[in-house]
Design a protein around this motif. Structure first.
Motif, PDB file in Angstrom:
ATOM      1  N   ALA A   1       1.398  52.922  15.906  1.00 24.31           N
ATOM      2  CA  ALA A   1       1.266  53.206  17.344  1.00 24.31           C
ATOM      3  C   ALA A   1       1.366  54.735  17.498  1.00 24.31           C
ATOM      4  O   ALA A   1       0.589  55.445  16.856  1.00 24.31           O
ATOM      5  N   LYS A   2       2.320  55.184  18.277  1.00 22.39           N
ATOM      6  CA  LYS A   2       2.634  56.609  18.474  1.00 22.39           C
ATOM      7  C   LYS A   2       1.490  57.594  18.181  1.00 22.39           C
ATOM      8  O   LYS A   2       0.593  57.769  18.992  1.00 22.39           O
ATOM      9  N   GLY A   3       1.493  58.234  16.991  1.00 21.80           N
ATOM     10  CA  GLY A   3       0.560  59.316  16.685  1.00 21.80           C
ATOM     11  C   GLY A   3      -0.894  58.894  16.600  1.00 21.80           C
ATOM     12  O   GLY A   3      -1.795  59.739  16.608  1.00 21.80           O
TER      13      GLY A   3
ATOM     14  N   GLY B   1      13.321  56.216  11.609  1.00 25.71           N
ATOM     15  CA  GLY B   1      13.208  57.306  12.573  1.00 25.71           C
ATOM     16  C   GLY B   1      14.395  57.365  13.510  1.00 25.71           C
ATOM     17  O   GLY B   1      15.287  58.211  13.363  1.00 25.71           O
ATOM     18  N   GLU B   2      14.434  56.419  14.451  1.00 27.06           N
ATOM     19  CA  GLU B   2      15.505  56.411  15.455  1.00 27.06           C
ATOM     20  C   GLU B   2      16.872  56.269  14.784  1.00 27.06           C
ATOM     21  O   GLU B   2      17.878  56.752  15.287  1.00 27.06           O
ATOM     22  N   GLY B   3      16.907  55.600  13.634  1.00 26.84           N
ATOM     23  CA  GLY B   3      18.173  55.341  12.941  1.00 26.84           C
ATOM     24  C   GLY B   3      18.774  56.564  12.270  1.00 26.84           C
ATOM     25  O   GLY B   3      19.892  56.499  11.761  1.00 26.84           O
TER      26      GLY B   3
ATOM     27  N   SER C   1       1.196  49.405  22.121  1.00 25.99           N
ATOM     28  CA  SER C   1       2.446  50.130  21.875  1.00 25.99           C
ATOM     29  C   SER C   1       3.018  49.683  20.535  1.00 25.99           C
ATOM     30  O   SER C   1       2.537  48.707  19.939  1.00 25.99           O
ATOM     31  N   GLY C   2       4.083  50.374  20.130  1.00 27.42           N
ATOM     32  CA  GLY C   2       4.733  50.021  18.874  1.00 27.42           C
ATOM     33  C   GLY C   2       5.403  48.662  18.937  1.00 27.42           C
ATOM     34  O   GLY C   2       5.269  47.831  18.034  1.00 27.42           O
ATOM     35  N   ALA C   3       6.128  48.416  20.031  1.00 33.02           N
ATOM     36  CA  ALA C   3       6.825  47.134  20.162  1.00 33.02           C
ATOM     37  C   ALA C   3       5.818  45.991  20.160  1.00 33.02           C
ATOM     38  O   ALA C   3       6.031  44.959  19.510  1.00 33.02           O
ATOM     39  N   GLU C   4       4.720  46.196  20.858  1.00 34.67           N
ATOM     40  CA  GLU C   4       3.690  45.150  20.921  1.00 34.67           C
ATOM     41  C   GLU C   4       3.059  44.911  19.554  1.00 34.67           C
ATOM     42  O   GLU C   4       2.755  43.769  19.199  1.00 34.67           O
ATOM     43  N   ALA C   5       2.858  45.990  18.811  1.00 36.24           N
ATOM     44  CA  ALA C   5       2.303  45.842  17.457  1.00 36.24           C
ATOM     45  C   ALA C   5       3.288  45.040  16.603  1.00 36.24           C
ATOM     46  O   ALA C   5       2.895  44.131  15.858  1.00 36.24           O
ATOM     47  N   ASN C   6       4.589  45.344  16.738  1.00 37.93           N
ATOM     48  CA  ASN C   6       5.588  44.610  15.952  1.00 37.93           C
ATOM     49  C   ASN C   6       5.684  43.149  16.381  1.00 37.93           C
ATOM     50  O   ASN C   6       5.887  42.265  15.546  1.00 37.93           O
ATOM     51  N   GLU C   7       5.543  42.887  17.667  1.00 41.13           N
ATOM     52  CA  GLU C   7       5.496  41.495  18.134  1.00 41.13           C
ATOM     53  C   GLU C   7       4.352  40.754  17.451  1.00 41.13           C
ATOM     54  O   GLU C   7       4.512  39.615  16.995  1.00 41.13           O
TER      55      GLU C   7
ATOM     56  N   SER D   1      17.690  49.999  11.709  1.00 38.52           N
ATOM     57  CA  SER D   1      16.269  50.005  12.050  1.00 38.52           C
ATOM     58  C   SER D   1      16.048  50.156  13.552  1.00 38.52           C
ATOM     59  O   SER D   1      16.965  49.986  14.353  1.00 38.52           O
ATOM     60  N   PHE D   2      14.796  50.465  13.890  1.00 36.39           N
ATOM     61  CA  PHE D   2      14.374  50.392  15.293  1.00 36.39           C
ATOM     62  C   PHE D   2      12.956  49.847  15.328  1.00 36.39           C
ATOM     63  O   PHE D   2      12.064  50.393  14.694  1.00 36.39           O
ATOM     64  N   HIS D   3      12.771  48.742  16.066  1.00 33.53           N
ATOM     65  CA  HIS D   3      11.443  48.129  16.090  1.00 33.53           C
ATOM     66  C   HIS D   3      10.896  47.926  17.495  1.00 33.53           C
ATOM     67  O   HIS D   3       9.797  47.387  17.643  1.00 33.53           O
ATOM     68  N   GLY D   4      11.641  48.300  18.538  1.00 32.33           N
ATOM     69  CA  GLY D   4      11.079  48.208  19.887  1.00 32.33           C
ATOM     70  C   GLY D   4      12.034  47.618  20.895  1.00 32.33           C
ATOM     71  O   GLY D   4      13.185  47.298  20.583  1.00 32.33           O
TER      72      GLY D   4
ATOM     73  N   ILE E   1      10.612  46.493   7.471  1.00 30.13           N
ATOM     74  CA  ILE E   1      11.359  47.761   7.359  1.00 30.13           C
ATOM     75  C   ILE E   1      10.495  48.957   7.754  1.00 30.13           C
ATOM     76  O   ILE E   1       9.265  48.885   7.728  1.00 30.13           O
ATOM     77  N   GLU E   2      11.167  50.046   8.077  1.00 29.36           N
ATOM     78  CA  GLU E   2      10.515  51.357   8.169  1.00 29.36           C
ATOM     79  C   GLU E   2      10.725  52.036   6.815  1.00 29.36           C
ATOM     80  O   GLU E   2      11.769  51.821   6.194  1.00 29.36           O
ATOM     81  N   LEU E   3       9.798  52.850   6.373  1.00 25.37           N
ATOM     82  CA  LEU E   3       9.992  53.564   5.095  1.00 25.37           C
ATOM     83  C   LEU E   3      10.837  54.819   5.295  1.00 25.37           C
ATOM     84  O   LEU E   3      11.573  55.228   4.394  1.00 25.37           O
TER      85      LEU E   3
ATOM     86  N   ILE F   1       5.634  46.569   7.041  1.00 29.36           N
ATOM     87  CA  ILE F   1       6.086  47.954   7.133  1.00 29.36           C
ATOM     88  C   ILE F   1       5.802  48.462   8.543  1.00 29.36           C
ATOM     89  O   ILE F   1       4.641  48.497   8.980  1.00 29.36           O
ATOM     90  N   ASP F   2       6.866  48.844   9.228  1.00 23.47           N
ATOM     91  CA  ASP F   2       6.749  49.396  10.579  1.00 23.47           C
ATOM     92  C   ASP F   2       6.444  50.889  10.441  1.00 23.47           C
ATOM     93  O   ASP F   2       7.326  51.690  10.144  1.00 23.47           O
ATOM     94  N   GLU F   3       5.161  51.222  10.650  1.00 26.11           N
ATOM     95  CA  GLU F   3       4.734  52.624  10.557  1.00 26.11           C
ATOM     96  C   GLU F   3       4.435  53.184  11.947  1.00 26.11           C
ATOM     97  O   GLU F   3       3.582  54.062  12.092  1.00 26.11           O
ATOM     98  N   VAL F   4       5.130  52.644  12.935  1.00 31.19           N
ATOM     99  CA  VAL F   4       4.920  53.126  14.308  1.00 31.19           C
ATOM    100  C   VAL F   4       5.194  54.628  14.385  1.00 31.19           C
ATOM    101  O   VAL F   4       4.468  55.376  15.038  1.00 31.19           O
ATOM    102  N   GLN F   5       6.228  55.065  13.684  1.00 28.89           N
ATOM    103  CA  GLN F   5       6.583  56.489  13.717  1.00 28.89           C
ATOM    104  C   GLN F   5       6.050  57.254  12.503  1.00 28.89           C
ATOM    105  O   GLN F   5       5.676  58.420  12.602  1.00 28.89           O
ATOM    106  N   THR F   6       5.996  56.599  11.351  1.00 24.50           N
ATOM    107  CA  THR F   6       5.611  57.298  10.117  1.00 24.50           C
ATOM    108  C   THR F   6       4.094  57.387   9.922  1.00 24.50           C
ATOM    109  O   THR F   6       3.630  58.201   9.117  1.00 24.50           O
TER     110      THR F   6
HETATM  111  C1  LIG Z   1       9.715  52.625  13.962  1.00 23.44           C
HETATM  112  C2  LIG Z   1       9.452  52.260  15.389  1.00 23.44           C
HETATM  113  N1  LIG Z   1       9.030  51.029  15.692  1.00 23.44           N
HETATM  114  C3  LIG Z   1       8.776  50.663  16.958  1.00 23.44           C
HETATM  115  C4  LIG Z   1       8.954  51.526  18.007  1.00 23.44           C
HETATM  116  C5  LIG Z   1       8.653  51.084  19.414  1.00 23.44           C
HETATM  117  O1  LIG Z   1       7.474  51.671  19.837  1.00 23.44           O
HETATM  118  P1  LIG Z   1       7.091  51.687  21.387  1.00 23.44           P
HETATM  119  O2  LIG Z   1       8.104  52.521  22.087  1.00 23.44           O
HETATM  120  O3  LIG Z   1       5.700  52.282  21.419  1.00 23.44           O
HETATM  121  O4  LIG Z   1       7.092  50.284  21.860  1.00 23.44           O
HETATM  122  C6  LIG Z   1       9.392  52.841  17.745  1.00 23.44           C
HETATM  123  C7  LIG Z   1       9.625  53.778  18.848  1.00 23.44           C
HETATM  124  O5  LIG Z   1      10.350  54.732  18.757  1.00 23.44           O
HETATM  125  C8  LIG Z   1       9.646  53.207  16.401  1.00 23.44           C
HETATM  126  O6  LIG Z   1      10.074  54.446  16.096  1.00 23.44           O
END
Ligand SMILES: Cc1ncc(COP(=O)(O)O)c(C=O)c1O
Length: 394
Positions: free
Chosen positions: A247-249, A190-192, A101-107, A134-137, A185-187, A218-223
């Motif tokens: 993660a995500k896509g 997204g959630e923000g 998942s994204g959160a796990e990748a960021n961890e 920001s949003f990281h999980g 950072i996210e480039l 760089i958090d590219e979970v969404q980008t």
């Molecule tokens: C930029 C970003 N990082 C991390 C996450 C968390 O990802 P996940 O919900 O897969 O743990 C998200 C989810 O919206 C996100 O947009």
């Protein structure tokens, strides 16, 4: 029926809509009464190649008919091939750790940075700087890394130490001290609020951090995975971060996360792990997703779809200046800023009633994050429904 079951047996952590989707075809969903909905959400940026994608379905079937899972105690061919593919597409000399998942990748990224800070300097460096919107999980650490104060509820305290938040890129420079190990950072936030950063500003920050031996995460979970036009937003911004998370896509709906880094030898055996991470199923699916998206991008289809979708968002803005003030975003990660955020819940509800799934981001942004394979016909239908929804609440 589904509402009763859900409420009785599932922990109620989401504000749910009670529609029972039964089938999806690209960016169109069908409920149990066969009503169709245009999906501008792609499951919040996940179903990058559309619902019910035949190529991905066939690949998954073929893979799970043979092996679904062994364990990371044995080499996994699709995992190694996916790592190779990520390196090739990112155009960087990187290796990847696979998570779920994204959160796990960021961890994983934060752990990697912490090890860098522990082992590379005489004094321990452990602080990670992030941004306020920001949003990281949602794990305890990634919730702490997330800058939005609403996320730091006392209910879940105490949180890990070593995170600080800053309003914009400029403020990061002042926040750095001799215990800072990384900036994350996210480039495009997204959630923000679907907020892209200025390319020059990011390039200058990347240069400064490199000169000062501070890691750029760089958090590219969404980008990531072509959402902003290139394989990574990192490629659009033309920077070379130390760590990138995805993660995500990437999995097209199959859970997967990735910690991608140029610091290939930093983690050693035993430093990190995951039972499911990088198994045959998720990596075979992600390989097929990336093959499809690479082909779509090379054929110019993602660019053409992005252009068409952007034009439609501009039209909504022009025709509804009483509601929206500006268009924001990058690629197929788009938003319309509302004059008054309170109206968004009504727009989303009215859109749903017209047969359109659409999201919100931050306080006042209507957010669109469609499958990258959405057709022009689906786009036309979706925007017609959005206009009908807007007219219905005026
Ligand atoms: C930029 C970003 N990082 C991390 C996450 C968390 O990802 P996940 O919900 O897969 O743990 C998200 C989810 O919206 C996100 O947009």
């Amino acid at each position: 029926m589904i509402e009763q079951l859900d409420k009785q047996y599932v922990l109620q952590t989401y504000p749910r809509n009670y529609v029972n989707f039964k089938k999806g075809e690209n960016a169109t969903l069908f409920d149990e009464s066969n009503n169709d909905y245009i999906d501008f959400t792609s499951g919040i940026g996940v179903v990058s190649v559309g619902h019910g994608n035949k190529r991905v379905a066939d690949k998954i079937y073929e893979q799970v008919s043979n092996i679904t899972h062994i364990s990371n105690l044995y080499a996994i061919e699709p995992q190694a091939k996916l790592g190779e593919k990520i390196a090739k597409l990112s155009n960087m000399d990187v290796s990847t750790f696979f998570a779920n998942s994204g959160a796990e990748a960021n961890e994983g990224a934060i752990k990697l940075a912490r090890k860098y800070g522990e082992t590379k300097f005489e004094n321990k460096r452990y602080k990670v700087i992030t941004l306020e919107n920001s949003f990281h999980g949602r794990t305890i650490t990634t919730v702490r890394a997330t800058g939005q104060s609403s996320m730091h509820s006392d209910n879940f305290a105490p949180y890990p130490e070593g995170f600080s938040y800053h309003n914009d890129i400029d403020d990061i420079y002042n926040a750095i001290d001799d215990e800072t190990v990384a900036v994350m950072i996210e480039l495009v936030q997204g959630e923000g609020g679907v907020q892209p950063f200025d390319k020059k500003e990011i390039q200058e920050l990347a240069k400064f951090l490199k000169q000062n031996d501070i890691l750029l995460i760089i958090d590219e979970v969404q980008t990531g995975a072509y959402r902003t036009g290139e394989f990574l937003a990192t490629n659009v911004y033309e920077i070379q971060p130390d760590i990138i998370t995805m993660a995500k896509g990437l999995g097209g709906g199959v859970p997967i996360g990735a910690v991608i880094t140029t610091h290939k030898d930093l983690f050693t055996v035993g430093d990190h792990g995951s039972t499911f991470g990088g198994n045959y199923l998720s990596c075979a699916a992600a390989l097929e997703v990336l093959d499809i998206l690479e082909e779509e991008q090379k054929a110019g289809n993602i660019l053409a779809t992005t252009k068409y979708f952007n034009e439609k968002v501009e039209e909504v803005l022009a025709n509804n200046s009483d509601i929206f003030t500006s268009k924001v975003g990058l690629g197929l990660m788009l938003g319309l800023r509302a004059k008054d955020g309170d109206i968004l819940a009504n727009i989303i509800k009215a859109s749903f009633e017209q047969g359109l799934l659409i999201l919100r981001a931050g306080k006042n942004t209507l957010r669109m994050l469609p499958a990258l394979t959405i057709t022009n016909e689906e786009i036309d239908k979706g925007f017609k429904r959005l206009q009908d929804a807007l007219d219905s609440i005026k």
